[in-house]
Design an enzyme around this catalytic site. Structure first.
Site, PDB file in Angstrom:
ATOM      1  N   ASP A  56      78.789 -61.185  16.963  1.00  0.00           N
ATOM      2  CA  ASP A  56      77.887 -62.334  16.861  1.00  0.00           C
ATOM      3  C   ASP A  56      78.407 -63.324  15.826  1.00  0.00           C
ATOM      4  OD1 ASP A  56      74.939 -63.369  17.410  1.00  0.00           O
ATOM      5  OD2 ASP A  56      75.307 -63.573  15.255  1.00  0.00           O
ATOM      6  N   TYR A  61      78.609 -70.759  11.026  1.00  0.00           N
ATOM      7  CA  TYR A  61      79.169 -69.762  10.092  1.00  0.00           C
ATOM      8  C   TYR A  61      80.583 -70.148   9.639  1.00  0.00           C
ATOM      9  CZ  TYR A  61      75.411 -66.814  12.022  1.00  0.00           C
ATOM     10  OH  TYR A  61      74.199 -66.324  12.443  1.00  0.00           O
ATOM     11  N   LEU A 197      68.894 -55.322   7.865  1.00  0.00           N
ATOM     12  CA  LEU A 197      68.958 -54.525   6.631  1.00  0.00           C
ATOM     13  C   LEU A 197      68.431 -55.282   5.414  1.00  0.00           C
ATOM     14  CD1 LEU A 197      72.565 -53.097   7.215  1.00  0.00           C
ATOM     15  CD2 LEU A 197      70.375 -52.084   7.885  1.00  0.00           C
ATOM     16  N   ILE A 234      72.400 -56.459  15.020  1.00  0.00           N
ATOM     17  CA  ILE A 234      73.743 -57.001  14.732  1.00  0.00           C
ATOM     18  C   ILE A 234      73.985 -56.990  13.225  1.00  0.00           C
ATOM     19  CG2 ILE A 234      74.160 -58.342  16.827  1.00  0.00           C
ATOM     20  CD1 ILE A 234      72.874 -60.777  15.422  1.00  0.00           C
ATOM     21  N   LYS A 236      75.563 -57.084   9.654  1.00  0.00           N
ATOM     22  CA  LYS A 236      76.799 -57.670   9.115  1.00  0.00           C
ATOM     23  C   LYS A 236      77.282 -56.824   7.947  1.00  0.00           C
ATOM     24  CE  LYS A 236      78.810 -60.166   5.646  1.00  0.00           C
ATOM     25  NZ  LYS A 236      78.731 -59.916   4.187  1.00  0.00           N
ATOM     26  N   SER A 237      78.554 -56.537   7.931  1.00  0.00           N
ATOM     27  CA  SER A 237      79.172 -56.043   6.707  1.00  0.00           C
ATOM     28  C   SER A 237      80.616 -56.502   6.675  1.00  0.00           C
ATOM     29  CB  SER A 237      79.122 -54.517   6.600  1.00  0.00           C
ATOM     30  OG  SER A 237      79.738 -54.144   5.374  1.00  0.00           O
ATOM     31  N   ARG A 242      81.184 -49.573   5.437  1.00  0.00           N
ATOM     32  CA  ARG A 242      79.846 -49.857   5.973  1.00  0.00           C
ATOM     33  C   ARG A 242      79.909 -50.251   7.440  1.00  0.00           C
ATOM     34  NH1 ARG A 242      77.125 -53.458   1.167  1.00  0.00           N
ATOM     35  NH2 ARG A 242      76.530 -51.746  -0.210  1.00  0.00           N
ATOM     36  N   ASN A 246      77.586 -48.258   9.933  1.00  0.00           N
ATOM     37  CA  ASN A 246      76.601 -48.920  10.793  1.00  0.00           C
ATOM     38  C   ASN A 246      76.855 -48.647  12.276  1.00  0.00           C
ATOM     39  OD1 ASN A 246      75.580 -49.937   8.422  1.00  0.00           O
ATOM     40  ND2 ASN A 246      76.415 -52.000   8.688  1.00  0.00           N
TER      41      ASN A 246
HETATM   42  N1  LIG Z   1      70.217 -66.681  14.419  1.00  0.00           N
HETATM   43  C1  LIG Z   1      70.009 -66.803  13.125  1.00  0.00           C
HETATM   44  O1  LIG Z   1      69.367 -67.751  12.635  1.00  0.00           O
HETATM   45  C2  LIG Z   1      70.563 -65.756  12.212  1.00  0.00           C
HETATM   46  C3  LIG Z   1      70.133 -65.703  10.871  1.00  0.00           C
HETATM   47  C4  LIG Z   1      70.655 -64.674  10.054  1.00  0.00           C
HETATM   48  C5  LIG Z   1      71.551 -63.766  10.601  1.00  0.00           C
HETATM   49  N2  LIG Z   1      71.977 -63.869  11.894  1.00  0.00           N
HETATM   50  C6  LIG Z   1      72.983 -62.934  12.479  1.00  0.00           C
HETATM   51  O2  LIG Z   1      72.568 -61.606  12.197  1.00  0.00           O
HETATM   52  C7  LIG Z   1      73.568 -60.935  11.453  1.00  0.00           C
HETATM   53  C8  LIG Z   1      72.939 -59.908  10.538  1.00  0.00           C
HETATM   54  O3  LIG Z   1      72.041 -60.509   9.646  1.00  0.00           O
HETATM   55  P1  LIG Z   1      72.362 -60.731   8.093  1.00  0.00           P
HETATM   56  O4  LIG Z   1      73.807 -60.876   7.881  1.00  0.00           O
HETATM   57  O5  LIG Z   1      71.467 -61.822   7.637  1.00  0.00           O
HETATM   58  O6  LIG Z   1      71.795 -59.414   7.417  1.00  0.00           O
HETATM   59  P2  LIG Z   1      72.061 -57.830   7.527  1.00  0.00           P
HETATM   60  O7  LIG Z   1      73.114 -57.528   8.521  1.00  0.00           O
HETATM   61  O8  LIG Z   1      70.721 -57.223   7.692  1.00  0.00           O
HETATM   62  O9  LIG Z   1      72.526 -57.484   6.066  1.00  0.00           O
HETATM   63  C9  LIG Z   1      73.773 -57.852   5.573  1.00  0.00           C
HETATM   64  C10 LIG Z   1      73.830 -57.417   4.128  1.00  0.00           C
HETATM   65  O10 LIG Z   1      73.674 -56.005   4.043  1.00  0.00           O
HETATM   66  C11 LIG Z   1      74.834 -55.426   3.458  1.00  0.00           C
HETATM   67  N3  LIG Z   1      75.089 -54.189   4.218  1.00  0.00           N
HETATM   68  C12 LIG Z   1      75.637 -54.072   5.449  1.00  0.00           C
HETATM   69  N4  LIG Z   1      75.683 -52.789   5.842  1.00  0.00           N
HETATM   70  C13 LIG Z   1      75.153 -52.066   4.828  1.00  0.00           C
HETATM   71  C14 LIG Z   1      74.932 -50.684   4.624  1.00  0.00           C
HETATM   72  N5  LIG Z   1      75.273 -49.791   5.563  1.00  0.00           N
HETATM   73  N6  LIG Z   1      74.386 -50.281   3.461  1.00  0.00           N
HETATM   74  C15 LIG Z   1      74.038 -51.182   2.518  1.00  0.00           C
HETATM   75  N7  LIG Z   1      74.209 -52.511   2.652  1.00  0.00           N
HETATM   76  C16 LIG Z   1      74.763 -52.960   3.791  1.00  0.00           C
HETATM   77  C17 LIG Z   1      75.931 -56.460   3.571  1.00  0.00           C
HETATM   78  O11 LIG Z   1      76.813 -56.422   2.490  1.00  0.00           O
HETATM   79  P3  LIG Z   1      78.423 -56.195   2.686  1.00  0.00           P
HETATM   80  O12 LIG Z   1      78.921 -57.248   3.620  1.00  0.00           O
HETATM   81  O13 LIG Z   1      78.937 -56.315   1.292  1.00  0.00           O
HETATM   82  O14 LIG Z   1      78.549 -54.802   3.238  1.00  0.00           O
HETATM   83  C18 LIG Z   1      75.136 -57.766   3.494  1.00  0.00           C
HETATM   84  O15 LIG Z   1      74.864 -58.102   2.144  1.00  0.00           O
HETATM   85  C19 LIG Z   1      74.273 -62.089  10.728  1.00  0.00           C
HETATM   86  O16 LIG Z   1      75.501 -61.690  10.173  1.00  0.00           O
HETATM   87  C20 LIG Z   1      74.354 -63.090  11.844  1.00  0.00           C
HETATM   88  O17 LIG Z   1      75.401 -62.731  12.734  1.00  0.00           O
HETATM   89  C21 LIG Z   1      71.472 -64.842  12.704  1.00  0.00           C
END
Ligand SMILES: NC(=O)c1ccc[n+]([C@@H]2O[C@H](COP(=O)([O-])OP(=O)(O)OC[C@H]3O[C@@H](n4cnc5c(N)ncnc54)[C@H](OP(=O)(O)O)[C@@H]3O)[C@@H](O)[C@H]2O)c1
Length: 268
Positions: A56, A61, A197, A234, A236-237, A242, A246
């Site tokens: 994704d 981005y 997360l 989806i 992100k890491s 991680r 995941n």
């Molecule tokens: N459509 C929209 O408006 C929208 C908005 C937000 C997000 N998104 C999409 O959704 C994806 C996911 O959302 P998100 O990036 O906001 O949040 P997320 O995936 O819930 O969380 C990412 C955070 O969690 C950490 N992390 C990842 N795996 C982990 C684990 N196993 N244990 C502990 N911490 C962990 C990551 O750090 P590290 O990278 O340091 O591991 C990062 O700081 C985005 O990347 C994007 O593709 C879409």
């Protein structure tokens, strides 16, 4: 209902959800927001090597070129990868040019899913018409939206006869809203969750207990809970360990009693 599909290149079987336009979307993917430069390249390459088949990204981005390069370098056949990008709302009116730019940066001739990133002021019917045109032209397999309400999706359907295949919205044990699950199911729209997360769920005591009981991490339990509900996740890491953690949620399941306990954490 989630289905499972094998991969000729040896990736593990992955649960998928059917799309209203045909085909399926893998329930687990790699998020790439805030993964910049080589971080996005490294994370995408690592994920594809591990067996992820769903990536994704978004124009906003700023990493489509890195994601595209990683896909090319991975050696994974393009037709095994489910690739999503998004049109920023500020680009309403420039859909065809933005799509050309995204395809070029991603190094592909088609997207598996193109999303309107946010409603571009109102539901964005003209933008949706351009999306449907792109789908009919074959450069986009499925079209969808993000951060839309059910009512805004209804406006698009009413105007064009085409319902979004997917709505990508914030989703986690704290944000899960049964009324939204029903609203998406009733419309035949796949609910794709983002930020699974975030928002303090990684520190939740109940999920911590469940994780400990199953010898899993809290993040794994949260992601598995998404899969049990057929909701796309989806995470992100940018960290290889991680990205692997995941992904390690495919060959075990959560008992219904644990799923219900996590359901009970909703604050929606
Ligand atoms: N459509 C929209 O408006 C929208 C908005 C937000 C997000 N998104 C999409 O959704 C994806 C996911 O959302 P998100 O990036 O906001 O949040 P997320 O995936 O819930 O969380 C990412 C955070 O969690 C950490 N992390 C990842 N795996 C982990 C684990 N196993 N244990 C502990 N911490 C962990 C990551 O750090 P590290 O990278 O340091 O591991 C990062 O700081 C985005 O990347 C994007 O593709 C879409």
């Amino acid at each position: 209902m989630a289905d499972s599909s094998p991969s000729p290149s040896g990736a593990p079987d992955q649960p998928t959800a059917p799309l209203n336009s045909g085909g399926t979307i893998p329930l687990l993917g790699l998020g790439t927001w805030q993964a910049q430069g080589t971080e996005a390249y490294d994370a995408t390459l690592r994920a594809l090597q591990l067996g992820y088949r769903h990536i994704d990204t978004a124009k906003a981005y700023g990493n489509e070129d890195q994601v595209g390069r990683a896909i090319a370098d991975s050696g994974v056949p393009r037709d095994e990868i489910f690739l999503t990008t998004k049109l920023p709302p500020n680009d309403a009116g420039k859909e065809a040019a933005v799509l050309r730019e995204s395809l070029s940066k991603l190094g592909t001739d088609h997207l598996d899913l193109w999303l309107i990133h946010w409603p571009p002021g109102g539901a964005g019917v003209p933008t949706w018409r351009a999306f449907v045109d792109a789908q009919q032209a074959g450069s986009v397999t499925a079209v969808g939206v993000s951060n839309y309400s059910p009512e805004q999706m209804d406006e698009l359907t009413k105007a064009t006869g085409v319902t979004p295949s997917v709505n990508q919205i914030p989703w986690s044990p704290y944000l899960a809203d049964p009324a939204l699950v029903t609203a998406h199911a009733d419309r035949g729209v796949v609910l794709e969750g983002y930020s699974p997360l975030k928002g303090g769920v990684l520190d939740d005591e109940v999920i911590g207990q469940i994780a400990q009981a199953h010898g899993r991490t809290v993040a794994q339990v949260i992601l598995r809970w998404h899969l049990e509900h057929g909701v796309v996740a989806i995470p992100k890491s940018a960290r290889p360990e991680r990205i692997a953690e995941n992904f390690d949620v495919l060959d075990w399941s959560l008992p219904a009693s644990d799923v219900e306990r996590i359901d009970g954490l909703s604050r929606a």
